[in-house]
Design an enzyme around this catalytic site. Structure first.
Site, short mmCIF file in Angstrom:
data_model
loop_
_atom_site.label_atom_id
_atom_site.label_comp_id
_atom_site.label_asym_id
_atom_site.label_seq_id
_atom_site.Cartn_x
_atom_site.Cartn_y
_atom_site.Cartn_z
CG LEU A 403 -2.00 -1.03 1.36
CD1 LEU A 403 -2.72 -0.86 2.69
CD2 LEU A 403 -2.97 -0.94 0.21
CG ASP A 404 0.35 4.59 -2.74
OD1 ASP A 404 1.15 3.80 -3.27
OD2 ASP A 404 -0.49 5.27 -3.35
CG MET A 405 4.40 6.39 3.99
SD MET A 405 5.83 7.49 4.01
CE MET A 405 5.07 9.02 3.43
#
Length: 556
Positions: A403-405
């Site tokens: 997942l994106d940060m």
């Protein structure tokens, strides 16, 4: 220094404290003084009549629509008076110099510049090359060569086919003669057949020699023209390289210590296109050149967004990393105390990872927002590092997907290599079903429920993504509205593909929903967090083979 370039505030700024540190240019919230300076520039852009440029804001305006990045630098002069400078990126209205805006660091367009003089010499070479390439005699020579090559190939092939046919004829004649003739006559007849074969071979060699002569003669005529053409092209290449290297050397930036450093030195003689033309280096160079003390800065977009990018009118954006970071951080801001670099701070500090499911071969976690999935260049703390510590006996890569940060929500963790490979296979085959929940910064009116916009990375400003139909990878997202709340739209996203920043770009891009996710600091407006959450996931358990669906409620 022309008085018009250092401008004093027209808005009352009493009571606004100066920032203690200068703006970190690659991730920031504009200081109130920079916001005021930007608004005063925007007011000027709305009313000015000094230049004509189609930003795409006035319907029916002539000219190509080109939105533009503008920058402001709040600074103090030698009398401690507070004011600001304005700049635009690249050229504006096809000019480098406009009233009230700082000039480019090196003006390639100035009539007396070495660049213009050398450019004219190169243009003359271009015209000579074009004339040589379209020379009628040269084209006749090439056509003649191609014609001879074609005739030679056909003639030789015809004779080779004739030889094959005659060879079969002689084979049959030999068989017939063997039955009909006595030994002496047959031997004599065989010798005659051999002679026929040899004569055909000799004729083939003569034909090939004849055509080689014709081809060589025609090729010499073509080569004579091409040699002259290549000499011109080589001269142009040398002139262009010399001009480029001189430009890299002349295009030099000052820093606060009065030190000068060229583009060539900063980028090891290989700068990206447009380096040094952005607003930030122009502003700082002019300030240092005229003994102005930088206080804070901001850059914003004015006009329509480019078709490939997501740029919102009047929205503040950080400086581009590939072109500006080596110039600003590597040289121009040396010795200036700046805000902390947020990319060096650990956003996961003090946050815990919730385990929502666990068995002998895998785990499912709820990743907090602002938490790396895997270690970054400067920060090692991540889901991978935490899971490695929690499950020291785990084999395999552990992280099945990312997942994106800034995105919170569900992630699958593999404890065994077999589980990892099985789950990876499900992602590759797109049998894993995912649902994301998001709040969009506006009310959606679109009736379509599928977005199909191919994406690729912005090479000049990683990790931003661009919509690109030529080189982008396919990216599709299905979506539905859940509710309208306080002039914002809560939606569910069902990604069909899993590209970097896919949901963020598909939400914010004009060809998508044209409404960024709340808190999206790359494609929208920064808030307390990115309101994007991986809400549920459905997959087949790697061991039991049963379908599993896990859901974790969004925290917004």
């Amino acid at each position: 220094m022309p008085k018009s370039l250092f401008q004093t505030f027209k808005t009352t700024i009493s009571g606004i404290d100066l920032p203690e540190k200068f703006t970190f240019p690659f991730y920031y919230e504009p200081h109130p003084l920079a916001v005021i300076a930007s608004k005063e520039l925007q007011k000027y852009l709305e009313k000015q009549t000094n230049f004509e440029h189609n930003f795409g804001l006035i319907e029916g305006q002539n000219g190509l629509i080109i939105g533009k990045m503008f920058g402001v630098l709040v600074c103090q002069n030698q009398n401690n008076e507070l004011g600001y400078l304005w700049a635009f990126s690249g050229k504006l209205a096809d000019q480098n110099h406009l009233d009230y805006f700082v000039p480019t660091v090196y003006d390639m367009l100035h009539p007396s510049s070495f660049y213009k003089n050398e450019e004219e010499i190169i243009n003359q070479l271009n015209r000579k090359i074009e004339t040589a390439e379209f020379n009628s005699e040269f084209n006749i020579a090439k056509e003649n060569l191609n014609q001879i090559l074609s005739e030679a190939e056909q003639d030789i092939q015809r004779h080779k086919n004739h030889i094959k046919i005659q060879k079969k004829v002689r084979q049959q004649q030999r068989l017939d003669a063997e039955k009909e003739l006595d030994a002496t006559a047959f031997e004599k007849f065989v010798e005659e057949l051999k002679e026929q074969s040899q004569q055909e071979g000799i004729l083939l060699k003569k034909m090939m020699a004849y055509w080689n002569y014709k081809i060589t003669d025609a090729q010499k005529e073509v080569d004579a023209y091409e040699e002259k053409l290549n000499e011109l092209k080589e001269l142009r290449k040398q002139k262009s390289n010399n001009l480029q290297q001189r430009l890299f050397a002349e295009y030099a930036f000052l820093n606060g210590w009065g030190e000068s450093k060229s583009l060539g030195e900063i980028f090891d003689n290989n700068p990206p296109a447009g380096a040094g033309e952005c607003a930030a280096p122009k502003l700082l160079h002019y300030a240092f050149q005229h003994d102005l003390k930088p206080i804070c800065m901001a850059e914003f977009w004015w006009g329509q967004s480019p078709k490939s990018e997501v740029r919102k009118h009047q929205q503040f954006y950080p400086s581009c990393k590939s072109k500006c970071e080596p110039i600003l951080l590597g040289h121009m801001l040396n010795g200036i105390t700046m805000d902390e670099n947020p990319f060096e701070l650990n956003p996961a500090e003090g946050k815990e990872i919730e385990i929502v499911y666990e068995d002998e071969c895998m785990a499912i976690i709820n990743k907090p927002a602002e938490f790396l999935s895997v270690p970054g260049k400067q920060i090692s703390d991540s889901v991978y590092a935490r899971m490695k510590t929690k499950y020291p006996e785990a084999t395999g890569p552990i992280i099945v997907h990312r997942l994106d940060m800034s995105t919170s929500g569900i992630m699958l963790i593999a404890k065994t290599e077999a589980a990892y490979l099985n789950l990876q296979r499900q992602f590759i085959k797109r049998t894993v079903k995912k649902c994301y929940e998001a709040i969009l910064d506006g009310i959606i009116t679109s009736k379509e429920n599928t977005i199909d916009l191919p994406l690729r990375v912005d090479l000049d400003d990683r990790p931003r993504q661009l919509v690109c139909y030529e080189y982008g990878k396919p990216a599709q997202t299905q979506w539905e509205i859940i509710s309208i709340e306080n002039s914002k739209t809560r939606v569910h996203f069902y990604p069909i593909t899993g590209r970097t920043h896919q949901l963020r770009v598909h939400a914010s891009h004009p060809l998508g929903l044209n409404t960024p996710i709340v808190g999206d600091d790359l494609y929208g407006t920064k808030a307390n967090r990115l309101h994007l959450h991986a809400k549920s996931i459905t997959f087949t358990h790697p061991v039991s083979k049963k379908e599993i669906k896990i859901e974790v409620k969004a925290g917004f």
